[in-house]
Scaffold this motif. Structure first.
Motif, PDB file in Angstrom:
ATOM      1  N   UNK A 362       0.856  -1.188   0.000  1.00  0.00           N
ATOM      2  CA  UNK A 362       0.000   0.000   0.000  1.00  0.00           C
ATOM      3  C   UNK A 362       0.890   1.235   0.000  1.00  0.00           C
ATOM      4  N   UNK A 363       0.595   2.205  -0.886  1.00  0.00           N
ATOM      5  CA  UNK A 363       1.455   3.384  -0.965  1.00  0.00           C
ATOM      6  C   UNK A 363       1.071   4.413   0.104  1.00  0.00           C
ATOM      7  N   UNK A 364       1.749   5.545   0.087  1.00  0.00           N
ATOM      8  CA  UNK A 364       1.572   6.547   1.132  1.00  0.00           C
ATOM      9  C   UNK A 364       0.161   7.128   1.162  1.00  0.00           C
ATOM     10  N   UNK A 365      -0.545   7.078   0.043  1.00  0.00           N
ATOM     11  CA  UNK A 365      -1.913   7.599  -0.022  1.00  0.00           C
ATOM     12  C   UNK A 365      -2.967   6.537   0.280  1.00  0.00           C
ATOM     13  N   UNK A 366      -2.496   5.320   0.578  1.00  0.00           N
ATOM     14  CA  UNK A 366      -3.422   4.259   0.921  1.00  0.00           C
ATOM     15  C   UNK A 366      -3.893   3.420  -0.245  1.00  0.00           C
ATOM     16  N   UNK A 367      -3.277   3.585  -1.433  1.00  0.00           N
ATOM     17  CA  UNK A 367      -3.698   2.812  -2.595  1.00  0.00           C
ATOM     18  C   UNK A 367      -3.099   1.407  -2.576  1.00  0.00           C
ATOM     19  N   UNK A 368      -3.971   0.410  -2.735  1.00  0.00           N
ATOM     20  CA  UNK A 368      -3.548  -0.983  -2.817  1.00  0.00           C
ATOM     21  C   UNK A 368      -2.933  -1.232  -4.192  1.00  0.00           C
ATOM     22  N   UNK A 369      -1.811  -1.929  -4.224  1.00  0.00           N
ATOM     23  CA  UNK A 369      -1.108  -2.141  -5.500  1.00  0.00           C
ATOM     24  C   UNK A 369      -1.871  -3.106  -6.402  1.00  0.00           C
ATOM     25  N   UNK A 370      -2.083  -2.687  -7.639  1.00  0.00           N
ATOM     26  CA  UNK A 370      -2.632  -3.544  -8.680  1.00  0.00           C
ATOM     27  C   UNK A 370      -1.466  -4.296  -9.329  1.00  0.00           C
ATOM     28  N   UNK A 371      -1.564  -5.627  -9.364  1.00  0.00           N
ATOM     29  CA  UNK A 371      -0.496  -6.445  -9.947  1.00  0.00           C
ATOM     30  C   UNK A 371      -0.735  -6.670 -11.436  1.00  0.00           C
ATOM     31  N   UNK A 372      -1.944  -7.014 -11.799  1.00  0.00           N
ATOM     32  CA  UNK A 372      -2.260  -7.307 -13.194  1.00  0.00           C
ATOM     33  C   UNK A 372      -3.713  -7.708 -13.317  1.00  0.00           C
ATOM     34  N   UNK A 373      -4.142  -8.036 -14.534  1.00  0.00           N
ATOM     35  CA  UNK A 373      -5.547  -8.370 -14.737  1.00  0.00           C
ATOM     36  C   UNK A 373      -5.726  -9.293 -15.930  1.00  0.00           C
ATOM     37  N   UNK A 374      -6.920  -9.881 -16.023  1.00  0.00           N
ATOM     38  CA  UNK A 374      -7.354 -10.577 -17.230  1.00  0.00           C
ATOM     39  C   UNK A 374      -8.564  -9.835 -17.782  1.00  0.00           C
ATOM     40  N   UNK A 375      -8.789  -9.969 -19.082  1.00  0.00           N
ATOM     41  CA  UNK A 375      -9.889  -9.302 -19.765  1.00  0.00           C
ATOM     42  C   UNK A 375     -11.000 -10.318 -20.021  1.00  0.00           C
ATOM     43  N   UNK A 376     -12.145 -10.137 -19.379  1.00  0.00           N
ATOM     44  CA  UNK A 376     -13.256 -11.079 -19.533  1.00  0.00           C
ATOM     45  C   UNK A 376     -13.941 -10.950 -20.894  1.00  0.00           C
ATOM     46  N   UNK A 377     -13.547  -9.966 -21.671  1.00  0.00           N
ATOM     47  CA  UNK A 377     -14.096  -9.824 -23.020  1.00  0.00           C
ATOM     48  C   UNK A 377     -13.207 -10.487 -24.062  1.00  0.00           C
ATOM     49  N   UNK A 378     -12.121 -11.084 -23.609  1.00  0.00           N
ATOM     50  CA  UNK A 378     -11.179 -11.722 -24.537  1.00  0.00           C
ATOM     51  C   UNK A 378     -10.603 -12.982 -23.886  1.00  0.00           C
ATOM     52  N   UNK A 379     -11.393 -14.043 -23.912  1.00  0.00           N
ATOM     53  CA  UNK A 379     -11.031 -15.310 -23.280  1.00  0.00           C
ATOM     54  C   UNK A 379     -10.815 -16.359 -24.364  1.00  0.00           C
ATOM     55  N   UNK A 380      -9.693 -17.059 -24.316  1.00  0.00           N
ATOM     56  CA  UNK A 380      -9.407 -18.103 -25.306  1.00  0.00           C
ATOM     57  C   UNK A 380     -10.296 -19.322 -25.047  1.00  0.00           C
ATOM     58  N   UNK A 381     -10.765 -19.939 -26.130  1.00  0.00           N
ATOM     59  CA  UNK A 381     -11.571 -21.166 -26.013  1.00  0.00           C
ATOM     60  C   UNK A 381     -11.118 -22.181 -27.056  1.00  0.00           C
ATOM     61  N   UNK A 382      -9.851 -22.615 -26.968  1.00  0.00           N
ATOM     62  CA  UNK A 382      -9.323 -23.523 -27.988  1.00  0.00           C
ATOM     63  C   UNK A 382      -9.971 -24.902 -27.974  1.00  0.00           C
ATOM     64  N   UNK A 383     -10.535 -25.298 -26.842  1.00  0.00           N
ATOM     65  CA  UNK A 383     -11.115 -26.642 -26.714  1.00  0.00           C
ATOM     66  C   UNK A 383     -12.637 -26.641 -26.816  1.00  0.00           C
ATOM     67  N   UNK A 384     -13.208 -25.507 -27.253  1.00  0.00           N
ATOM     68  CA  UNK A 384     -14.660 -25.402 -27.455  1.00  0.00           C
ATOM     69  C   UNK A 384     -15.447 -25.779 -26.193  1.00  0.00           C
ATOM     70  N   UNK A 385     -15.055 -25.198 -25.086  1.00  0.00           N
ATOM     71  CA  UNK A 385     -15.759 -25.446 -23.821  1.00  0.00           C
ATOM     72  C   UNK A 385     -17.075 -24.669 -23.730  1.00  0.00           C
ATOM     73  N   UNK A 386     -17.208 -23.610 -24.503  1.00  0.00           N
ATOM     74  CA  UNK A 386     -18.429 -22.821 -24.462  1.00  0.00           C
ATOM     75  C   UNK A 386     -19.560 -23.548 -25.163  1.00  0.00           C
TER      76      UNK A 386
END
Length: 450
Positions: A362-386
């Motif tokens: 947490x920085x001096x202003x109290x912000x929690x560090x963001x490490x990274x993210x995934x995009x739920x609008x761009x998900x791979x489906x190579x095995x046709x699970x959908x």
């Protein structure tokens, strides 16, 4: 949950802007898909008042007691598309999965939560409040509802008048609370509410054990729907929590008994404008039954307006869903100025992320560090699970307005689900109410990131 009466005002509010955040973007692969159909109803308890056996009678301008007589639609802002499901309902809709508990029950089932019903205190006095144990089966694609537990206040623990005050069962409704986040600890349920915002301690059988008003910097946090708020009132002065802006996420920190409650929207400052492009995170000690006095900040990504859920994956790292107000595939966005919006999305989904944060950084202003993210609008489906028709060119998208459930499954997988706002949201198919979709995502890079 989308409040219908305030939908236009909410949707028209200016988007929060912030500089693009420098963080890693990780891949996500669809590993499983299961569906709880949109039209899934629960039978009220035998001792529930007769009024609660038909729900959704107050979602229009006047009372309507004729079951299945008025078809739902997504609202003018979203194109006015019909959803194919009509109100009022006989029974209580299971819709609106609004939170997953980190800890599962002994049989491995997930504790999940239905929200206040139809979007506001005014239109939900006949919507019962309840939580469930559910088990998605990614082999069959079905979701089994193992148990539904209705919330009630037989011991008069709620500190204000409830809708069913004079009844014997004292069942709680969406006119009392808007439950949006859930945790399971020591065989008890903890629920984060949006109206107060309150934290509720609840027994396994649904009895309210205690209700806790939110405190920040020594003062009670209130909103326009907090019991005791008066109208007219000055936003930012008389109250600071936005409507539908209470606890959308409430994470349980392993080994500490601390609940980290995250508000859905920024607090209001003097003058009634958001205090910034960040959300407050306030900690509550379940052992003491009181607030710790500590608070933190979560910065939203550019274009995000709210969060949907918040859950730890280990002692300090946690997952947060952040989202915009859009729904529907951007590839089917309406052309600028299009008069006919019957076959397009005027406000498509653009920002639907699952973010990994580190609460120990947490920085001096109290912000929690963001490490990274995934995009739920761009998900791979190579095995046709959908299911058939939901993937295109090996890609799968989760373009729902309110995505409100995320939890760690194991070292490489997470579970994500949506709140379908029955019968007022589409997102998957124009002209059809959104189902409750549960997706299993393989995200080893995200879960191992530090």
């Amino acid at each position: 949950m989308r409040p219908i009466l305030a939908l236009l005002a909410c949707s028209a509010a200016p988007l929060l802007t912030t500089a693009a955040l420098a963080e890693d973007s990780f891949p996500a692969t669809l590993a499983g898909h299961a569906t709880l159909p949109a039209f899934t109803m629960a039978t009220p308890p035998a001792d529930a008042p007769r009024d609660l056996w038909v729900s959704g009678k107050f979602t229009g301008k006047t009372r309507n007691e004729t079951p299945m007589s008025v078809e739902g639609d997504v609202g003018k802002t979203y194109g006015g598309h019909k959803t194919g499901i009509s109100l009022p309902f006989i029974g209580q809709p299971v819709q609106g999965m609004s939170g997953l508990a980190m800890n599962r029950d002994a049989d491995g089932s997930w504790f999940t939560l239905t929200d206040n019903g139809f979007g506001s205190k005014l239109n939900s006095p006949d919507a019962m409040l309840f939580f469930h144990r559910m088990q998605p089966d990614f082999e069959t694609g079905a979701v089994e509802r193992l148990e539904t537990v209705f919330l009630r206040d037989p011991d008069h623990k709620v500190p204000f008048r409830i809708a069913n005050e004079g009844t014997e069962g004292r069942y709680l409704t969406g006119a009392d609370f808007d439950p949006e986040s859930i945790q399971f600890l020591n065989d008890e349920i903890w629920i984060g509410d949006e109206f107060g915002p309150f934290v509720l301690r609840v027994a396994r059988d649904g009895r309210v054990l205690s209700v806790h008003q939110t405190m920040l910097d020594g003062a009670a946090l209130t909103g326009p729907d907090t019991p005791g708020s008066t109208v007219p009132a000055q936003p930012g002065t008389d109250y600071r929590v936005q409507r539908s802006g209470g606890y959308e996420g409430m994470a349980l920190q392993p080994g500490t008994g601390l609940l980290w409650g995250m508000l859905e929207k920024p607090l209001l400052a003097e003058g009634g404008q958001p205090e910034g492009d960040f959300l407050r995170v306030i900690t509550f000690d379940t052992a003491k039954g009181d607030w710790t006095g500590d608070s933190y900040r979560f910065r939203l990504a550019e274009g995000a307006t709210a969060i949907g859920d918040f859950n730890f994956i280990d002692d300090t790292r946690a997952l947060v869903i952040e989202r915009d107000n859009g729904e529907g595939d951007a590839a089917r966005a309406c052309a600028d100025g299009a008069a006919d919006q019957s076959a397009c999305y005027p406000l498509p989904a653009r920002v639907k992320n699952v973010v990994l944060v580190d609460t120990a950084s947490v920085d001096a202003e109290g912000f929690i560090r963001r490490i990274g993210h995934i995009d739920l609008l761009d998900i791979a489906d190579p095995d046709n699970k959908a299911p058939e028709g939901l993937s295109a060119d090996g890609r799968f998208s989760f373009p729902f307005f309110t995505i409100e459930d995320v939890a760690r499954v194991d070292d490489t997988h997470i579970l994500v689900a949506n709140d379908n706002n029955l019968p007022f949201s589409g997102g998957r198919e124009i002209g059809k109410a959104a189902d409750n979709e549960f997706i299993l995502l393989s995200v080893p890079e995200l879960l191992s990131a530090r």
